[in-house]
Scaffold this motif. Structure first.
Motif, mmCIF file in Angstrom:
data_model
loop_
_atom_site.group_PDB
_atom_site.id
_atom_site.type_symbol
_atom_site.label_atom_id
_atom_site.label_comp_id
_atom_site.label_asym_id
_atom_site.label_seq_id
_atom_site.Cartn_x
_atom_site.Cartn_y
_atom_site.Cartn_z
ATOM 1 N N GLN A 61 0.575 -1.170 -0.142
ATOM 2 C CA GLN A 61 -0.081 -0.401 -0.311
ATOM 3 C C GLN A 61 1.066 1.144 -0.338
ATOM 4 N N LEU A 62 0.152 2.805 -0.236
ATOM 5 C CA LEU A 62 0.980 3.677 -0.181
ATOM 6 C C LEU A 62 -0.345 4.553 0.601
ATOM 7 N N PHE A 66 3.663 -4.507 3.942
ATOM 8 C CA PHE A 66 4.582 -3.152 3.407
ATOM 9 C C PHE A 66 3.610 -2.068 2.449
ATOM 10 N N ILE A 67 4.191 -0.924 2.872
ATOM 11 C CA ILE A 67 3.726 0.269 3.207
ATOM 12 C C ILE A 67 4.742 1.611 2.341
ATOM 13 N N VAL A 68 4.812 2.342 1.231
ATOM 14 C CA VAL A 68 5.827 3.060 0.655
ATOM 15 C C VAL A 68 4.668 4.799 1.561
ATOM 16 N N CYS A 69 5.811 5.033 2.193
ATOM 17 C CA CYS A 69 5.230 6.446 2.710
ATOM 18 C C CYS A 69 6.225 7.477 2.525
ATOM 19 N N ASP A 70 5.701 7.989 0.802
ATOM 20 C CA ASP A 70 5.640 9.422 0.428
ATOM 21 C C ASP A 70 5.577 10.109 0.967
ATOM 22 N N GLU A 71 6.774 10.772 1.453
ATOM 23 C CA GLU A 71 7.553 11.797 2.426
ATOM 24 C C GLU A 71 5.640 12.695 2.826
#
Length: 328
Positions: free
Chosen positions: A97-98, A177-182
């Motif tokens: 996820q994002l 899994f998580i992408v933490c974009d700023e």
């Protein structure tokens, strides 16, 4: 025996075409991500840092396959992400996820909070209409918001509350899994601390892995287990967080950390001022991309691209610099 990493990125490239002329032919390529490799372990926070435009966000979105790659390979829990068909990729989406940077534009203003958080559950068929309200309420409580907020609209919330809603949406499918974009850069400092603590608590309680993308070194030092430093589409150094901040090896990392403000008026620190401007990814320098601005550059740096090498005695420390080649 060491457990296999959850995410394995190898040789990832993402180039964008630049078209021009009457027939819109491709005249050049923007090399946003240029041969990047790294791992993210299970229950690990791996941070990507660097100046704006260095390619860290593009790398995060490409490994999630929100953008199709130009080249390279990404494996998630052993499965090749770029080789999956639509059905298999849809199933994998539940586990990856994002969290977006902007808590304002990332939420649909025409949907209620319950609709926003419940949408992933409906799309994947994981909750009936009767179960949906209870699941959404539980997710809101998990991120520190009241369950009754599900009937409200995004404009009724502050930036920090909106980011909590975005985090709840990312948690809805039970990802690994998580992408933490700023994920905290658009928030006030006091709110940043609250969101960071929330992310840390969720990571520990749910055994999550994060790819944490940020330009704020203080935030990264607080949250990350390991750090990768990017410059002009390439990784120049990776290390454990404490090792990187204690002893940066790559000249770019040294300059980046020297420019990071330290809240101690008693310290008289002079930042390293890099000459020139960041080159264009349309026409990056030959050899080491950093060599035109590096005070240690030699002729070899302009000719040869330094590989990202493991440092002796530390498999988690890698540097792409000829200064650390044994043969140099």
């Amino acid at each position: 025996m060491t457990a296999a990493p959850l995410i394995e990125v190898r040789g990832l490239k993402k180039y964008f075409p630049v078209r021009g002329g009457v027939f819109s032919r491709v005249g050049a390529w923007v090399k946003a991500v240029d041969d990047v490799s790294f791992d993210v372990g299970r229950r690990e926070v791996f941070a990507l840092v660097g100046e704006s435009g260095c390619g860290k966000t593009t790398a995060g979105r490409t490994l999630l396959r929100l953008m199709e790659p130009t080249a390279g390979q990404v494996r998630f829990d052993g499965a090749s992400v770029f080789d999956l068909g639509k059905r298999e990729l849809r199933l994998l989406r539940r586990r990856m996820q994002l969290i977006f940077q902007d808590p304002y534009s990332s939420l649909n203003p025409r949907m209620t909070v319950g609709g926003i958080i419940g949408e992933p559950l409906r799309v994947h068929g994981l909750a009936t209409s009767k179960e949906l309200d209870a699941r959404v309420g539980a997710l809101l409580e998990q991120v520190g918001l009241a369950p009754e907020y599900r009937t409200r609209y995004p404009h009724e919330f502050s930036g920090g509350q909106r980011q909590r809603i975005g985090i709840a949406r990312a948690l809805a499918l039970g990802p690994d899994f998580i992408v933490c974009d700023e994920a905290v850069s658009a928030l006030d400092v006091s709110i940043q601390a609250q969101i960071l603590n929330l992310l840390q608590d969720l990571q520990e309680s749910l055994d999550l892995s994060y790819l944490f993308i940020s330009h704020d070194l203080n935030v990264v030092q607080h949250l990350a287990d390991r750090v990768g430093v990017m410059y002009l589409g390439r990784l120049v150094e990776t290390a454990r967080t404490e090792d990187l901040f204690r002893e940066p090896l790559h000249p770019y990392t040294q300059a980046l950390l020297s420019a990071n403000p330290v809240p101690d008026p008693g310290l008289d620190l002079e930042p390293q001022v890099l000459p020139g401007e960041v080159p264009s990814p349309l026409a990056p320098p030959t050899g080491c991309h950093f060599h035109p601005r590096c005070r240690n550059a030699t002729e070899r740096c302009a000719r040869e691209t330094p590989p990202l090498r493991e440092q002796p005695g530390d498999t988690l420390r890698q540097v792409a610099c000829h200064l650390y080649d044994e043969e140099h």
